[in-house]
Design a protein around this motif. Structure first.
Motif: not given
Length: 536
Positions: A259-260, A263-264, A267, A274-275, A277-278, A282, A285
């Motif tokens: 997940y991290r 997301l990175t 972004r 990315a928004s 995705f989070q 979230g 993740g």
């Protein structure tokens, strides 16, 4: 107590004197929608048995209640019972005999399910110990040369450890890797950690710069792993890329790193995605195994979001090199592989083994037609067993079905000693040392200990003996099985058929707990020092 067509409304304990009658303290209800499950239970000689049959719905599933666990009498080799349609673990037992159990699907039509029970693990006969002494090859610390025949075998060599927190098992893996490097035969190294963590470790051993290093899983925060990573970095440094070791992660059981990682990436390359995705992923993740039991609506939402993200990733192909693109795709795949683990405790175990096998096959594809892989994971994953501790085929079984003799599983086991593990029964389990002595249930380990060798290799591939020794080896025998979360009050020996499930065993009379990562770490910034975040 059971009846083929009826079930109690609840469970009560009572006793009945011989010759007397008793009124049940609850009504019997018709087993709605169920159809008979019946069959024959016999021993290896074909003789009918008396015993007990257990039928257990999946752990954490909606069918699992006190009343739904059925215990059925087996009389003269026969049983019959009615259960509601669904999935059940089928486990027959008779005195001195056992069955590893298997999953079955009960429907609305009668079904026959037969089973053959085999002898329970037993101490090795004297002749068997003598045969083991003759076959065992002594292994000297720091000299893996006697493993040469195994190291040259197969496209995939699986090294399985009986615990995740033992110094000697990690050192043996290090010795094997050094031996491969010394012969000019580097392999891809597949570890039991997230694919995204694997990318991070690979970047380190390739000497690449990394802005931040994600914390390793707890089982890998040991001095032995630190020493291995530093050696791999030094080995790879002067060599061209096609002559280097590579590291991959193959276990999707922790979604956080994937997940991290994803997301990175979004972004950096697609902030709007990315928004989204989070917002929608979230909770995935931060999820844990069996964190959302039976929540299929949530699982469907996650899968739909991942499909969208894969399409967004495909739209960015012109801006990325093929290596970066494949790693991003694999992170999304790893998140998808975790979803069954979050919603189904029992089925999640099956999905995890399948995913790990698929990830090893993906590593082989990355390595090309001449690629070779060293898989390092727990013995419970590496053995080519039809049933893991939850009753599903293991990663090793799936790999063996596809690769045949090109998959070589080797288990590392022990008789006594210390190891690090998570302390069970605590809300916030701690990584602490444990010490165990010999276990009579670990019959194969006890037999290997009887050879008097402190460290040995038993190659199971040559022709096996005949007579009493052959019968003992070909029946299930016990080996140590220490999970990451350890409860000293529970038995931790697993019955396996070693010649069927393994090509070799590495046995140690005594083991010791892993060393802490920072026990002798190089000073920060010194050559070859692995970046260690402050939290480690």
């Amino acid at each position: 107590m059971s009846h083929p067509a009826f079930i109690g409304a609840n469970v009560s304990r009572f006793s009945v004197d011989p010759g007397s009658t008793y009124t049940l303290p609850f009504p019997l209800q018709l087993q709605g929608g169920g159809s008979p499950l019946r069959g024959e239970i016999r021993d290896l000689g074909g003789h009918p048995l008396d015993g007990i049959l257990g039928l257990v719905p999946p752990l954490g599933g909606p069918l699992l209640t006190a009343a739904s666990v059925r215990l059925v009498r087996i009389r003269d080799g026969r049983y019959e019972v009615a259960v509601a349609p669904g999935t059940y673990f089928f486990l027959p037992w008779a005195k001195g005999l056992m069955h590893p159990g298997e999953w079955l699907e009960a429907g609305r039509v009668p079904q026959d399910r037969n089973a053959v029970l085999v002898p329970e693990p037993s101490p090795a006969p004297r002749k068997t110990v003598g045969w083991l002494q003759a076959q065992a090859v002594p292994l000297e610390t720091g000299d893996p040369g006697r493993l040469d025949g195994l190291l040259r075998s197969g496209a995939v060599l699986g090294l399985g450890e009986a615990t995740h927190g033992s110094r000697e098992f990690r050192q043996i893996v290090h010795e094997v890797i050094q031996c491969l490097g010394g012969r000019g035969e580097p392999r891809a190294i597949a570890l039991e950690l997230s694919p995204s963590d694997g990318f991070t470790l690979d970047a380190f051993i390739q000497g690449e710069e990394s802005e931040s290093v994600q914390a390793l899983p707890l089982a890998y925060r040991t001095g032995e792993i630190r020493d291995l990573l530093q050696w791999l970095r030094r080995f790879n440094g002067p060599r061209p890329r096609d002559s280097r070791f590579r590291i991959y992660g193959i276990d999707p059981a922790d979604p956080g790193p994937a997940y991290r990682w994803a997301l990175t990436f979004f972004r950096r390359h697609d902030p709007r995605t990315a928004s989204h995705f989070q917002r929608v992923l979230g909770d995935l993740g931060s999820a844990r195994e069996a964190g959302f039991p039976g929540d299929q609506a949530r699982a469907d939402r996650w899968r739909a979001a991942l499909e969208l993200l894969q399409r967004r990733l495909d739209a960015l192909t012109t801006a990325l090199d093929s290596r970066s693109l494949e790693r991003q795709r694999r992170s999304l795949v790893a998140l998808g592989q975790f979803i069954p683990l979050a919603v189904d405790l029992t089925g999640g175990s099956r999905a995890r083994e399948l995913a790990m096998a698929e990830n090893v096959r993906w590593v082989l594809r990355q390595e090309g037609v001449r690629g070779r892989v060293l898989v390092f994971a727990h013995c419970g994953h590496v053995a080519r067993s039809l049933r893991n501790s939850m009753g599903w085929p293991t990663m090793g079984w799936h790999l063996a079905q596809e690769l045949g003799a090109d998959y070589v599983p080797v288990a590392m086991t022990f008789r006594r000693g210390g190891f690090m593990a998570l302390e069970a029964g605590r809300e916030d389990p701690a990584w602490v040392p444990f010490e165990v002595g010999p276990d009579p249930r670990a019959t194969l380990d006890e037999a290997l200990g009887s050879t008097g060798l402190p460290r040995l290799l038993l190659d199971l591939r040559p022709g096996r003996p005949q007579g009493e020794t052959r019968r003992w080896l070909d029946s299930p025998q016990g080996v140590r099985f220490i999970p990451l979360c350890f409860d000293p009050s529970r038995p931790h020996a697993l019955a396996i058929n070693a010649p069927e499930e393994l090509d070799a065993l590495i046995f140690l009379e005594r083991i010791h707990p892993s060393q802490p990562w920072a026990a002798s770490s190089p000073r920060p910034g010194s050559p070859g020092a692995f970046p260690v975040p402050g939290a480690w």
